[in-house]
Design an enzyme around this catalytic site. Structure first.
Site, PDB file in Angstrom:
ATOM      1  N   ASN A   9       0.866  -1.176   0.000  1.00 34.86           N
ATOM      2  CA  ASN A   9       0.000   0.000   0.000  1.00 34.86           C
ATOM      3  C   ASN A   9       0.905   1.229   0.000  1.00 34.86           C
ATOM      4  OD1 ASN A   9      -1.796   2.042   0.461  1.00 34.86           O
ATOM      5  ND2 ASN A   9      -2.430   1.355   2.506  1.00 34.86           N
ATOM      6  N   LYS A  11       0.085   4.246  -0.289  1.00 37.36           N
ATOM      7  CA  LYS A  11      -0.563   5.412   0.340  1.00 37.36           C
ATOM      8  C   LYS A  11      -0.371   6.650  -0.557  1.00 37.36           C
ATOM      9  CE  LYS A  11      -0.093   3.106   4.734  1.00 37.36           C
ATOM     10  NZ  LYS A  11       0.012   3.165   6.202  1.00 37.36           N
ATOM     11  N   HIS A  94      -9.372   1.009   5.129  1.00 41.23           N
ATOM     12  CA  HIS A  94      -8.085   1.251   5.797  1.00 41.23           C
ATOM     13  C   HIS A  94      -8.287   2.210   6.976  1.00 41.23           C
ATOM     14  CE1 HIS A  94      -3.970   2.413   6.578  1.00 41.23           C
ATOM     15  NE2 HIS A  94      -3.619   1.325   5.920  1.00 41.23           N
ATOM     16  N   GLU A  96      -6.659   4.641   7.974  1.00 45.50           N
ATOM     17  CA  GLU A  96      -6.467   6.066   7.654  1.00 45.50           C
ATOM     18  C   GLU A  96      -7.718   6.637   7.000  1.00 45.50           C
ATOM     19  OE1 GLU A  96      -2.795   5.417   5.537  1.00 45.50           O
ATOM     20  OE2 GLU A  96      -1.879   4.810   7.436  1.00 45.50           O
ATOM     21  N   GLU A 166      -5.166  -4.875  10.645  1.00 41.93           N
ATOM     22  CA  GLU A 166      -4.116  -3.867  10.822  1.00 41.93           C
ATOM     23  C   GLU A 166      -4.357  -3.128  12.134  1.00 41.93           C
ATOM     24  OE1 GLU A 166      -2.223  -2.714   6.799  1.00 41.93           O
ATOM     25  OE2 GLU A 166      -3.949  -1.430   7.102  1.00 41.93           O
ATOM     26  N   GLY A 172       2.863   2.251  10.790  1.00 40.22           N
ATOM     27  CA  GLY A 172       3.807   3.350  10.622  1.00 40.22           C
ATOM     28  C   GLY A 172       4.542   3.719  11.900  1.00 40.22           C
ATOM     29  N   SER A 212       3.800  -2.261  10.247  1.00 42.39           N
ATOM     30  CA  SER A 212       5.248  -2.317  10.452  1.00 42.39           C
ATOM     31  C   SER A 212       5.857  -3.680  10.095  1.00 42.39           C
ATOM     32  CB  SER A 212       5.613  -1.911  11.886  1.00 42.39           C
ATOM     33  OG  SER A 212       5.221  -0.572  12.135  1.00 42.39           O
TER      34      SER A 212
HETATM   35  O1  LIG Z   1      -1.057   0.682   6.818  1.00 44.46           O
HETATM   36  C1  LIG Z   1      -0.320  -0.208   6.445  1.00 44.46           C
HETATM   37  C2  LIG Z   1      -0.593  -0.943   5.201  1.00 44.46           C
HETATM   38  O2  LIG Z   1      -1.870  -0.669   4.721  1.00 44.46           O
HETATM   39  C3  LIG Z   1       0.901  -0.554   7.211  1.00 44.46           C
HETATM   40  O3  LIG Z   1       1.791   0.490   7.113  1.00 44.46           O
HETATM   41  P1  LIG Z   1       3.302   0.295   7.649  1.00 44.46           P
HETATM   42  O4  LIG Z   1       3.816  -0.985   7.044  1.00 44.46           O
HETATM   43  O5  LIG Z   1       4.025   1.510   7.175  1.00 44.46           O
HETATM   44  O6  LIG Z   1       3.189   0.208   9.151  1.00 44.46           O
END
Ligand SMILES: O=C(CO)COP(=O)(O)O
Length: 249
Positions: A9, A11, A94, A96, A166, A172, A212
């Site tokens: 992803n 983003k 997601h 976010e 997640e 992150g 992560s």
């Molecule tokens: O949100 C994520 C994948 O959709 C995970 O992000 P990270 O791998 O940067 O923690």
């Protein structure tokens, strides 16, 4: 046997030229695992990415979509639009999107319906926040996210659904759920599915872990029996790191 999937992803990262150079690096990598590989560029780069990656074995997927087919929804992208540029799979829910764009379970149920009505595959994301984990409420939160957005579906729909757990506190942050925490939650998710749809359906659905995941922890996380792959954020922006994770199976 459930599909093993590693999806990147990206983003809101990478403009067109950065996307093209990342794709060129991805094409230079060698896959040694059986995992299905997917990458999710930002909307403006879906079509060029689809064209560059056609025939490479790497699927280009979307990060989000609207539930309507078209209309007065300024700034949004529909399932039919995604399909018209070669996209067959979409990430929905997601954390976010839930946090910054106020996506609710109810809205996500509509998005899931729209994707399935257009014969798209859905990677449906959910996960608890740190406070839920600390108060021991994480299973209840995850169960309600899944039930509210997906349990109106017929069993057959789960052929087109991939789940992605997640935990928000691991995204992150560099803090990963331990392989045991991931396994416990994935087993709980599968049991939740089995209680409603039966073991055959529950055993057929791939459940990805996200938060992560890096080259140095992927092997251990992917070794857990109910972890069928990963949704990778930061580490998917580097082709070598991403393929180290793809090859961690
Ligand atoms: O949100 C994520 C994948 O959709 C995970 O992000 P990270 O791998 O940067 O923690």
């Amino acid at each position: 046997m459930r599909a093993q999937i590693v999806a990147g992803n990206w983003k809101m990262n990478n403009d067109l030229s950065e996307t093209e150079s990342l794709i060129a690096s991805l094409k230079g990598q060698t896959k040694t695992s059986d995992a299905e590989v997917m990458v999710a560029p930002t909307a403006t780069n879906l079509y060029p990415a689809y064209n560059s990656l056609k025939g490479s074995g790497i699927e280009v997927i979307a990060q989000n979509m609207h539930f309507a087919a078209n209309g007065a929804y300024t700034g949004e992208v529909s399932a039919t639009m995604l399909k018209s540029v070669g996209v067959e799979t979409v990430i929905l829910g997601h954390s976010e999107r839930r946090e910054y764009f106020n996506e609710t379970d109810e809205m996500l149920a509509k998005k899931v319906d729209a994707a399935l009505a257009n014969d798209m595959r859905v990677i449906f994301c959910f996960g608890e926040e740190l406070a839920d984990r600390k108060s021991g409420n994480h299973e209840n939160v995850v169960e309600s996210q899944i039930k509210n957005a997906l349990f109106h579906l017929e069993a057959d729909a789960f052929k087109s659904i991939v789940l992605a757990y997640e935990p928000v506190w691991a995204i992150g942050t560099g803090e990963t759920a331990s392989p045991e925490q991931a396994q416990d939650m994935h087993a709980f998710i599968r049991k939740t599915l089995a209680d409603k749809y039966g073991a055959v359906v529950a055993d057929s659905v791939s459940i990805l872990y996200g938060g992560s995941v890096k080259p140095n922890n992927a092997v251990e996380i992917f070794s857990k029996p109910d972890v069928d792959g990963g949704l990778i954020g930061g580490a998917s922006l580097n082709a070598e790191d991403f393929f180290a994770i793809v090859n961690a199976f």
